[in-house]
Design an enzyme around this catalytic site. Structure first.
Site, mmCIF file in Angstrom:
data_model
loop_
_atom_site.group_PDB
_atom_site.id
_atom_site.type_symbol
_atom_site.label_atom_id
_atom_site.label_comp_id
_atom_site.label_asym_id
_atom_site.label_seq_id
_atom_site.Cartn_x
_atom_site.Cartn_y
_atom_site.Cartn_z
ATOM 1 C CD1 TRP A 97 -0.142 -1.459 3.161
ATOM 2 C CD2 TRP A 97 0.571 0.658 3.291
ATOM 3 N NE1 TRP A 97 0.644 -1.348 4.282
ATOM 4 C CE2 TRP A 97 1.088 -0.050 4.394
ATOM 5 C CE3 TRP A 97 0.877 2.017 3.167
ATOM 6 C CZ2 TRP A 97 1.904 0.541 5.361
ATOM 7 C CZ3 TRP A 97 1.692 2.611 4.131
ATOM 8 C CH2 TRP A 97 2.187 1.869 5.200
ATOM 9 C CG ASN A 98 5.137 1.227 0.682
ATOM 10 O OD1 ASN A 98 4.795 0.540 -0.274
ATOM 11 N ND2 ASN A 98 6.357 1.179 1.196
ATOM 12 C CE LYS A 121 -3.456 -9.509 -2.013
ATOM 13 N NZ LYS A 121 -3.739 -8.170 -1.460
ATOM 14 N N PRO A 122 -3.514 -5.928 -5.509
ATOM 15 C CG PRO A 122 -5.000 -4.180 -5.976
ATOM 16 C CD PRO A 122 -4.717 -5.622 -6.301
ATOM 17 C CB ALA A 123 -2.104 -3.281 -0.242
ATOM 18 N N GLY A 177 6.553 -6.674 0.423
ATOM 19 C CA GLY A 177 5.816 -6.636 1.689
ATOM 20 C C GLY A 177 6.666 -7.199 2.805
ATOM 21 C CB SER A 178 5.753 -8.413 6.149
ATOM 22 O OG SER A 178 5.050 -9.616 5.926
ATOM 23 C CD GLU A 199 11.269 -3.897 -1.925
ATOM 24 O OE1 GLU A 199 11.448 -3.924 -0.677
ATOM 25 O OE2 GLU A 199 10.648 -3.022 -2.522
ATOM 26 C CG LEU A 200 10.875 -10.152 1.504
ATOM 27 C CD1 LEU A 200 11.340 -11.480 2.051
ATOM 28 C CD2 LEU A 200 9.388 -10.180 1.164
ATOM 29 C CB CYS A 233 11.114 -1.352 2.092
ATOM 30 S SG CYS A 233 9.493 -2.035 1.936
ATOM 31 C CD GLU A 331 10.527 -2.151 7.402
ATOM 32 O OE1 GLU A 331 9.918 -3.237 7.455
ATOM 33 O OE2 GLU A 331 10.920 -1.655 6.348
HETATM 34 C C1 SIN Z 1 9.467 0.317 -0.812
HETATM 35 O O1 SIN Z 1 9.184 0.912 0.206
HETATM 36 O O2 SIN Z 1 9.310 -0.898 -0.900
HETATM 37 C C2 SIN Z 1 10.014 0.995 -2.049
HETATM 38 C C3 SIN Z 1 10.593 2.297 -1.777
HETATM 39 C C4 SIN Z 1 11.170 2.929 -3.013
HETATM 40 O O3 SIN Z 1 10.858 2.553 -4.147
HETATM 41 O O4 SIN Z 1 11.984 3.817 -2.849
#
Ligand code: SIN
Length: 430
Positions: A97-98, A121-123, A177-178, A199-200, A233, A331
C-alpha cells in the site's frame, strides 16, 4: 528498409507499453489525487510517485526490444551453441500500500516487457490506483486477459494467493511486503517450484561519520527518513552518529524534524500526511514509548496528533537510543528516527550489519578510503553514499539476507521475468 508493419512481438509489446506510459502521464493529476486520497501521502509526493512509477514503465518499454541472447563459441566443430531468453510465463504480483502506483508499475512493466501475462493483487488499503492503472493499460490497447487485477480484503487474501500458489500455470510470484509473508510465499510455492522475487522488510542503518558534511547528512536523512511519512522499506531505522559530531547533528536535525508540517494529504502545505491505518499508528506509538521508557531522550515530536487526523503522528526524533530498544530491531515504518552514538568505524559497521535484514544502508563520510571500506563491508543490496535518494528506474532495487532476493528496475530487473534457454545444434559438418 525493412517493412515493419507486421511488427515482431517485442516491438508490439514495446509500442503498447509506451502508449500506457503516455496515458499514465496524461492522467497524472487524477492518479495523484487518487493515490493521495487512498494512501494519505501529500499531493505533491503523490505527483512524484506518478512520475516515479511511470519512469519504470518507460524504462521497460524500451528494454522490451533488448532481451538479447548469446552465441557461445563452440568447443568442437559441427555444433552451434546459443542462449535465448524466454518469458517465464504467468506472473502473480502481490503489491503493498505504501506506493500504490509505483510498486505495481515496476512489477507489471518488466513482466510485460519480458512477454509475460500478469495476475495482480493490490493491498487491501489501496486497490483503486491499481484499478485505474489497468484501465489505462486497456485504453493503451493491451489486450484483455493480459493484465488482471484481483482485489481482496486481508481476510480473503489467503484464498486468492492460495489459488495462485497451487496453480502450476503461475510460474512466478513477485511480492513486496513483510518478511513473514515473503517466507510463507517461498514455502508455499515450493510444490510447483515457482520463480520468486521478494522485496521484503528492512532495518536500514544511516551512519554519520565525524568527517561527514553535516548539512548534507541532515538533508539526506530528512529525504530518506520522512519520505512518505517514513512508510518505505528503505527508510532509515537506526541513525548512528559518531560521538564527535553527535550533539551538533542532533541539534540541526531536531530543528528540521520539529518544523515538518503534518496535515491532511489534501492540504497543499502538508509534508507528512496520516499513517495508513490504526495498526500502523499503534506500532509507531509503541516504538516511541518503549524507547522513552528505556532511557531515550525526546528531541522532537513524540505524540499522536488526533486533532489533525485519527492516524496522524508527530515527526519524532529520539536521542541516545540503544540496542535494547524496539527501534533498534524492528522496522518502525513511520516518522520516527532514533539516534545512536558510536565511537569507531569497526564498531558501527558491526552494529549496522547486526540484523537479519539487508535492504538499504546509508552513510556520510568524506575520507575516500573510509568510503570504500565501509561500502564494501555493508551487508545490504543498496548503499547510499553521501546520498539519501536511491531508487531510480535504471538502478537495481532489492535486498540480501531476510530482505529478500530479485531486483526491480534496471537491466537486471528484466532477467527476473525470463528463463535462459540453451540451444545446442549439431550435425553441421566439419
Ligand atoms: C518500498 O518501500 O518498498 C520501495 C521504496 C522505493 O521505491 O523507494
Amino acid at each position: 528498409g525493412e517493412d515493419r508493419a507486421a511488427g515482431g512481438v517485442a516491438d508490439v509489446v514495446a509500442g503498447l507499453v509506451k502508449r500506457w506510459h503516455a496515458l499514465i502521464l496524461a492522467n497524472a493529476d487524477d492518479l495523484a489525487r487518487l493515490i493521495s486520497r487512498e494512501q494519505g501521502k501529500p499531493l505533491a509526493e503523490a505527483r512524484g510517485e506518478v512520475g516515479y512509477g511511470a519512469s519504470y514503465v518507460e524504462w521497460f518499454a524500451e528494454e522490451a526490444v533488448r532481451t538479447y541472447g548469446d552465441m557461445i563459441p563452440e568447443p568442437v566443430r559441427g555444433k552451434k551453441m546459443m542462449v535465448v531468453k524466454e518469458p517465464v510465463g504467468v506472473v502473480a504480483a502481490i503489491t503493498p500500500w505504501n506506493f500504490p502506483l509505483a510498486m505495481i508499475a515496476r512489477k507489471i512493466a518488466p513482466a510485460l516487457a519480458a512477454g509475460c501475462t500478469v495476475v495482480a493483487k493490490p493491498a487491501e488499503d489501496t486497490p483503486l490506483t491499481a484499478l485505474a492503472l489497468v484501465r489505462l493499460a486497456e485504453e493503451a490497447g493491451i489486450p484483455p486477459g493480459v493484465l488482471n487485477i484481483v482485489t481482496a480484503s486481508r481476510v480473503r487474501t489467503p484464498e486468492v494467493v492460495g489459488a495462485w500458489l497451487a496453480d502450476a500455470r503461475v510460474r512466478k510470484i513477485t511480492f513486496t511486503g513483510s518478511t513473514a509473508v515473503g517466507k510463507s510465499l517461498a514455502r508455499d510455492s515450493a510444490a510447483t517450484l515457482k520463480k520468486l522475487s521478494l522485496e521484503l522488510g528492512g532495518n536500514a542503518p544511516f551512519i554519520v561519520f565525524d568527517d561527514a558534511d553535516l548539512d548534507a547528512a541532515v538533508d539526506g536523512l530528512m529525504v530518506s527518513k520522512f519520505r512518505n511519512g517514513g512508510q518505505t522499506c528503505v527508510s532509515p531505522n537506526r541513525v548512528y552518529v559518531q560521538e564527535a559530531v553527535y550533539d551538533d547533528f542532533a541539534r540541526r536535525l531536531a530543528a528540521r524534524v520539529a518544523a515538518l508540517k503534518v496535515a491532511p494529504a489534501t492540504d497543499p502545505q502538508a509534508q507528512i500526511g496520516p499513517m495508513i491505518n490504526a495498526r500502523a499508528l499503534a506500532k509507531i506509538a509503541l516504538h516511541v514509548e518503549d524507547a522513552l521508557a528505556k532511557g531515550a531522550t525526546l528531541l522532537a515530536g513524540g505524540k499522536a496528533l488526533p486533532e489533525i487526523g485519527p492516524t496522524c503522528y508527530a515527526p519524532t526524533l529520539l536521542g541516545r537510543a540503544t540496542g535494547a530498544m524496539l527501534i533498534a530491531h524492528e522496522e518502525t515504518f513511520g516518522p520516527v528516527a532514533g539516534l545512536f552514538a558510536f565511537k569507531d568505524e569497526a564498531d558501527v559497521v558491526a552494529l549496522a550489519n547486526d540484523t537479519p535484514f539487508g535492504l538499504a544502508a546509508y552513510f556520510y563520510a568524506r575520507d575516500i578510503a573510509r568510503v570504500w571500506r565501509v561500502a564494501d563491508q555493508l551487508e545490504t543490496g543498496i548503499v547510499g553514499i553521501n546520498e539519501g535518494a536511491l531508487a531510480a528506474e535504471m538502478a537495481p532495487f532489492g535486498g540480501v539476507k531476510e530482505s529478500g532476493y530479485g531486483r526491480e528496475g534496471s537491466r537486471y530487473g528484466l532477467d527476473d521475468y525470463m528463463h535462459t534457454k540453451y540451444l545446442c545444434m549439431g550435425g553441421l559438418g566439419t
